[in-house]
Design a protein around this motif. Sequence first.
Motif, PDB file in Angstrom:
ATOM      1  N   UNK A  50     -33.936 -69.886  -2.710  1.00  0.00           N
ATOM      2  CA  UNK A  50     -33.103 -69.218  -1.682  1.00  0.00           C
ATOM      3  C   UNK A  50     -32.914 -67.807  -2.166  1.00  0.00           C
ATOM      4  N   UNK A  51     -32.648 -67.508  -3.212  1.00  0.00           N
ATOM      5  CA  UNK A  51     -32.194 -65.964  -3.526  1.00  0.00           C
ATOM      6  C   UNK A  51     -33.552 -65.130  -3.618  1.00  0.00           C
ATOM      7  N   UNK A  56     -36.743 -61.036  -1.611  1.00  0.00           N
ATOM      8  CA  UNK A  56     -38.024 -60.490  -1.198  1.00  0.00           C
ATOM      9  C   UNK A  56     -38.047 -59.962   0.192  1.00  0.00           C
ATOM     10  N   UNK A  57     -37.424 -60.565   1.108  1.00  0.00           N
ATOM     11  CA  UNK A  57     -37.498 -60.004   2.475  1.00  0.00           C
ATOM     12  C   UNK A  57     -36.684 -58.684   2.634  1.00  0.00           C
ATOM     13  N   UNK A  58     -35.493 -58.605   1.728  1.00  0.00           N
ATOM     14  CA  UNK A  58     -34.690 -57.291   1.839  1.00  0.00           C
ATOM     15  C   UNK A  58     -35.490 -56.355   1.376  1.00  0.00           C
ATOM     16  N   UNK A 112     -28.696 -56.926   5.198  1.00  0.00           N
ATOM     17  CA  UNK A 112     -27.906 -57.788   5.446  1.00  0.00           C
ATOM     18  C   UNK A 112     -28.377 -59.040   6.259  1.00  0.00           C
ATOM     19  N   UNK A 113     -28.918 -58.468   7.259  1.00  0.00           N
ATOM     20  CA  UNK A 113     -29.774 -59.528   8.498  1.00  0.00           C
ATOM     21  C   UNK A 113     -30.749 -60.106   7.959  1.00  0.00           C
ATOM     22  N   UNK A 114     -31.527 -59.140   7.091  1.00  0.00           N
ATOM     23  CA  UNK A 114     -32.706 -59.834   6.421  1.00  0.00           C
ATOM     24  C   UNK A 114     -32.436 -60.900   5.523  1.00  0.00           C
ATOM     25  N   UNK A 115     -31.524 -60.432   4.670  1.00  0.00           N
ATOM     26  CA  UNK A 115     -31.098 -61.328   3.766  1.00  0.00           C
ATOM     27  C   UNK A 115     -30.640 -62.780   4.298  1.00  0.00           C
ATOM     28  N   UNK A 116     -29.727 -62.691   5.376  1.00  0.00           N
ATOM     29  CA  UNK A 116     -29.396 -64.089   5.907  1.00  0.00           C
ATOM     30  C   UNK A 116     -30.203 -64.799   6.902  1.00  0.00           C
ATOM     31  N   UNK A 117     -31.460 -63.923   6.831  1.00  0.00           N
ATOM     32  CA  UNK A 117     -32.439 -64.889   7.722  1.00  0.00           C
ATOM     33  C   UNK A 117     -33.710 -64.971   7.161  1.00  0.00           C
ATOM     34  N   UNK A 119     -36.766 -66.865   5.067  1.00  0.00           N
ATOM     35  CA  UNK A 119     -37.593 -67.974   5.515  1.00  0.00           C
ATOM     36  C   UNK A 119     -37.103 -69.097   4.647  1.00  0.00           C
ATOM     37  N   UNK A 120     -36.591 -69.231   3.520  1.00  0.00           N
ATOM     38  CA  UNK A 120     -35.951 -70.454   2.712  1.00  0.00           C
ATOM     39  C   UNK A 120     -34.503 -70.839   3.426  1.00  0.00           C
TER      40      UNK A 120
END
Length: 136
Positions: A50-51, A56-58, A112-117, A119-120
């Motif tokens: 998850x982390x 990665x997306x952030x 923050x939006x990227x982290x909270x959304x 893929x995992x």
Amino acid sequence: METIRLFYPGELRTEATHVKSGYMLITDVPKEHGGRGEGFSPTDLFCASLVCSMLSVVGGVARNPSFGGTIDGTIVRTTKIMKENPHCVKEIIIEWDMPKNNFTDEQKKMLENAALNSQVGRSLHADLKQTVIFKY
């Protein structure tokens, strides 16, 4: 096409090989559950997945030239909280120590939006509590 090949050598340990790269990792059940406790447990790896997805997306958002900043040097501390009935991960506490880059409020919101959304994150059951704290 096969992505991951797993092998069970015994003693509650698994060996997972990423087929394309050949990279291998080992999971080991904790000693209190009869394993050797010498590596990530499957639930540790679950939390790390998850982390890693979030990070990665952030990182992808930050590397875009239009973003105007970097997250290089970010550290994310992760705490796994288990429950007994049923035995599963109850909560993951994710604490982000972001680099001192004087991010604008808009940049912080994007990260923050990227982290909270990730893929995992979008693939997990809604009952799993994710406590996410960003420190800039």
